[in-house]
Design a protein around this motif. Structure first.
Motif, PDB file in Angstrom:
ATOM      1  N   ARG A  83     -11.073  -9.506   1.323  1.00 38.13           N
ATOM      2  CA  ARG A  83     -11.190  -8.510   2.385  1.00 38.13           C
ATOM      3  C   ARG A  83     -12.658  -8.161   2.640  1.00 38.13           C
ATOM      4  O   ARG A  83     -13.453  -8.050   1.699  1.00 38.13           O
ATOM      5  CB  ARG A  83     -10.429  -7.236   2.017  1.00 38.13           C
ATOM      6  N   ALA A  84     -12.984  -7.975   3.904  1.00 38.10           N
ATOM      7  CA  ALA A  84     -14.372  -7.666   4.248  1.00 38.10           C
ATOM      8  C   ALA A  84     -14.823  -6.341   3.652  1.00 38.10           C
ATOM      9  O   ALA A  84     -16.001  -6.161   3.333  1.00 38.10           O
ATOM     10  CB  ALA A  84     -14.534  -7.647   5.763  1.00 38.10           C
ATOM     11  N   ASP A  85     -13.858  -5.386   3.455  1.00 40.83           N
ATOM     12  CA  ASP A  85     -14.237  -4.088   2.905  1.00 40.83           C
ATOM     13  C   ASP A  85     -14.219  -4.059   1.378  1.00 40.83           C
ATOM     14  O   ASP A  85     -14.515  -3.034   0.767  1.00 40.83           O
ATOM     15  CB  ASP A  85     -13.344  -2.978   3.458  1.00 40.83           C
ATOM     16  N   GLY A  86     -13.849  -5.195   0.752  1.00 37.42           N
ATOM     17  CA  GLY A  86     -13.897  -5.304  -0.698  1.00 37.42           C
ATOM     18  C   GLY A  86     -12.774  -4.617  -1.451  1.00 37.42           C
ATOM     19  O   GLY A  86     -12.785  -4.596  -2.685  1.00 37.42           O
ATOM     20  N   ARG A  87     -11.768  -4.087  -0.735  1.00 34.00           N
ATOM     21  CA  ARG A  87     -10.680  -3.388  -1.417  1.00 34.00           C
ATOM     22  C   ARG A  87      -9.728  -4.365  -2.097  1.00 34.00           C
ATOM     23  O   ARG A  87      -9.483  -5.469  -1.616  1.00 34.00           O
ATOM     24  CB  ARG A  87      -9.894  -2.528  -0.428  1.00 34.00           C
ATOM     25  N   LEU A  88      -9.171  -3.929  -3.229  1.00 33.86           N
ATOM     26  CA  LEU A  88      -8.140  -4.707  -3.915  1.00 33.86           C
ATOM     27  C   LEU A  88      -6.928  -4.832  -3.004  1.00 33.86           C
ATOM     28  O   LEU A  88      -6.394  -3.830  -2.523  1.00 33.86           O
ATOM     29  CB  LEU A  88      -7.748  -3.995  -5.214  1.00 33.86           C
ATOM     30  N   ASP A  89      -6.487  -6.066  -2.751  1.00 33.21           N
ATOM     31  CA  ASP A  89      -5.381  -6.272  -1.808  1.00 33.21           C
ATOM     32  C   ASP A  89      -4.609  -7.553  -2.164  1.00 33.21           C
ATOM     33  O   ASP A  89      -5.001  -8.648  -1.770  1.00 33.21           O
ATOM     34  CB  ASP A  89      -5.916  -6.362  -0.380  1.00 33.21           C
ATOM     35  N   PRO A  90      -3.501  -7.405  -2.911  1.00 32.68           N
ATOM     36  CA  PRO A  90      -2.690  -8.574  -3.241  1.00 32.68           C
ATOM     37  C   PRO A  90      -1.611  -8.877  -2.208  1.00 32.68           C
ATOM     38  O   PRO A  90      -0.674  -9.621  -2.492  1.00 32.68           O
ATOM     39  CB  PRO A  90      -2.058  -8.163  -4.574  1.00 32.68           C
ATOM     40  N   SER A  91      -1.735  -8.327  -0.995  1.00 28.47           N
ATOM     41  CA  SER A  91      -0.680  -8.478   0.012  1.00 28.47           C
ATOM     42  C   SER A  91      -0.385  -9.938   0.340  1.00 28.47           C
ATOM     43  O   SER A  91       0.746 -10.275   0.698  1.00 28.47           O
ATOM     44  CB  SER A  91      -1.069  -7.731   1.299  1.00 28.47           C
ATOM     45  N   GLY A  92      -1.379 -10.807   0.237  1.00 26.89           N
ATOM     46  CA  GLY A  92      -1.179 -12.217   0.537  1.00 26.89           C
ATOM     47  C   GLY A  92      -0.220 -12.906  -0.409  1.00 26.89           C
ATOM     48  O   GLY A  92       0.266 -13.997  -0.121  1.00 26.89           O
ATOM     49  N   PHE A  93       0.072 -12.277  -1.536  1.00 25.89           N
ATOM     50  CA  PHE A  93       1.099 -12.767  -2.455  1.00 25.89           C
ATOM     51  C   PHE A  93       2.312 -11.848  -2.468  1.00 25.89           C
ATOM     52  O   PHE A  93       3.449 -12.311  -2.504  1.00 25.89           O
ATOM     53  CB  PHE A  93       0.529 -12.873  -3.873  1.00 25.89           C
ATOM     54  N   VAL A  94       2.083 -10.543  -2.414  1.00 20.30           N
ATOM     55  CA  VAL A  94       3.152  -9.565  -2.648  1.00 20.30           C
ATOM     56  C   VAL A  94       4.250  -9.642  -1.600  1.00 20.30           C
ATOM     57  O   VAL A  94       5.435  -9.545  -1.937  1.00 20.30           O
ATOM     58  CB  VAL A  94       2.570  -8.135  -2.707  1.00 20.30           C
ATOM     59  N   LYS A  95       3.886  -9.830  -0.332  1.00 20.56           N
ATOM     60  CA  LYS A  95       4.929  -9.839   0.688  1.00 20.56           C
ATOM     61  C   LYS A  95       5.925 -10.962   0.433  1.00 20.56           C
ATOM     62  O   LYS A  95       7.136 -10.746   0.410  1.00 20.56           O
ATOM     63  CB  LYS A  95       4.334  -9.948   2.092  1.00 20.56           C
ATOM     64  N   GLY A  96       5.425 -12.169   0.228  1.00 19.18           N
ATOM     65  CA  GLY A  96       6.321 -13.284  -0.048  1.00 19.18           C
ATOM     66  C   GLY A  96       7.096 -13.102  -1.338  1.00 19.18           C
ATOM     67  O   GLY A  96       8.290 -13.411  -1.421  1.00 19.18           O
ATOM     68  N   TRP A  97       6.425 -12.580  -2.364  1.00 19.42           N
ATOM     69  CA  TRP A  97       7.062 -12.324  -3.666  1.00 19.42           C
ATOM     70  C   TRP A  97       8.177 -11.297  -3.531  1.00 19.42           C
ATOM     71  O   TRP A  97       9.280 -11.476  -4.071  1.00 19.42           O
ATOM     72  CB  TRP A  97       5.985 -11.854  -4.630  1.00 19.42           C
ATOM     73  N   ALA A  98       7.926 -10.216  -2.780  1.00 23.58           N
ATOM     74  CA  ALA A  98       8.927  -9.166  -2.603  1.00 23.58           C
ATOM     75  C   ALA A  98      10.135  -9.680  -1.827  1.00 23.58           C
ATOM     76  O   ALA A  98      11.293  -9.409  -2.187  1.00 23.58           O
ATOM     77  CB  ALA A  98       8.304  -7.972  -1.878  1.00 23.58           C
ATOM     78  N   VAL A  99       9.879 -10.425  -0.754  1.00 23.45           N
ATOM     79  CA  VAL A  99      10.977 -10.962   0.050  1.00 23.45           C
ATOM     80  C   VAL A  99      11.778 -11.976  -0.761  1.00 23.45           C
ATOM     81  O   VAL A  99      13.014 -12.037  -0.667  1.00 23.45           O
ATOM     82  CB  VAL A  99      10.433 -11.564   1.355  1.00 23.45           C
TER      83      VAL A  99
END
Length: 243
Positions: A83-99
């Motif tokens: 992320r450009a703002d440097g925040r921790l963001d596992p969304s690129g894995f979590v969404k698929g994992w959750a579904v």
């Protein structure tokens, strides 16, 4: 998760309680992993209010899986750097994992024919009608009401990464800038959790991504370039619906 999630269920004997349990699971994951909620575990971990040791087992599992994916992707899937703002963001894995886990609840209840769609990340099980595959449209990255191509899917996961739904949110971790040359990347394969992460990493790689996707056993991919060309791996062609 910043997106809509829908279910097309063609197994009429599945009890409503199982469907509700699947969506309850998604709501619970959203509450704990959302980067849009200041009180989620992921947000609190990112701000330093929690340590990884203090997080739930699910969060620790996700962090471990994301670290494995960082190595597999040569650093292009990096939840602390993409992320450009440097925040921790596992969304690129979590969404698929959750579904994928929600689909497991439906599977356990006996569902065999359904399509679970989370903002274009799709799990297609079985068939909508006997003898017919699911038709999964890949959204056109510039024209919201059109599709760029259509896939035929049976027991397949489909994940697309781009900037058309959440805006510019993926950066190349080697440069810190948004990748050049791509509008979107789609990855198909057996696991939505992995396909989601692979699509995120591939988008960060830019136009060189297809050669990397082709090395992933069981997965295939296509990209739409900034020059409005669609290019795909050899294996991806077998999923494309006839024109």
């Amino acid at each position: 998760m910043g997106t809509a999630i829908s279910l097309d269920l063609r197994s009429p004997t599945i009890p409503p309680a199982a469907i509700e349990a699947a969506f309850d699971h998604l709501r619970d994951i959203d509450a704990r992993f959302s980067t849009y909620r200041a009180d989620s575990e992921i947000s609190r971990l990112g701000w330093g209010e929690l340590s990884a040791a203090d997080c739930s087992p699910d969060v620790r599992e996700v962090l471990a899986r994301c670290e494995e994916l960082r190595g597999l992707s040569r650093g292009y899937f990096d939840i602390r750097a993409h992320r450009a703002d440097g925040r921790l963001d596992p969304s690129g894995f979590v969404k698929g994992w959750a579904v994928e886990r929600a689909a497991g609840i439906l599977d356990a209840a006996g569902a065999q024919n359904y399509c679970l769609n989370a903002g274009g990340d799709v799990i297609a099980r079985g068939e909508p009608e006997p003898g017919s595959p699911w038709r999964v449209g890949i959204r056109h990255p510039e024209i919201p009401d059109r599709v760029a191509t259509v896939l035929e899917a049976r027991d397949l996961a489909v994940a697309t990464s781009g900037e058309y739904e959440r805006g510019e949110h993926i950066s190349d971790p080697t440069t810190g800038r948004a990748p050049d040359g791509l509008l979107s990347v789609t990855v198909v394969g057996p696991s939505l959790a992995e396909a989601d992460a692979y699509a995120t990493a591939a988008f960060a790689m830019g136009e060189a991504c297809l050669s990397w996707i082709a090395t992933l056993p069981g997965y295939a991919g296509c990209m739409i370039t900034a020059r409005r060309r669609m290019v795909w791996t050899d294996e991806f062609a077998r999923y494309k619906a006839p024109s």
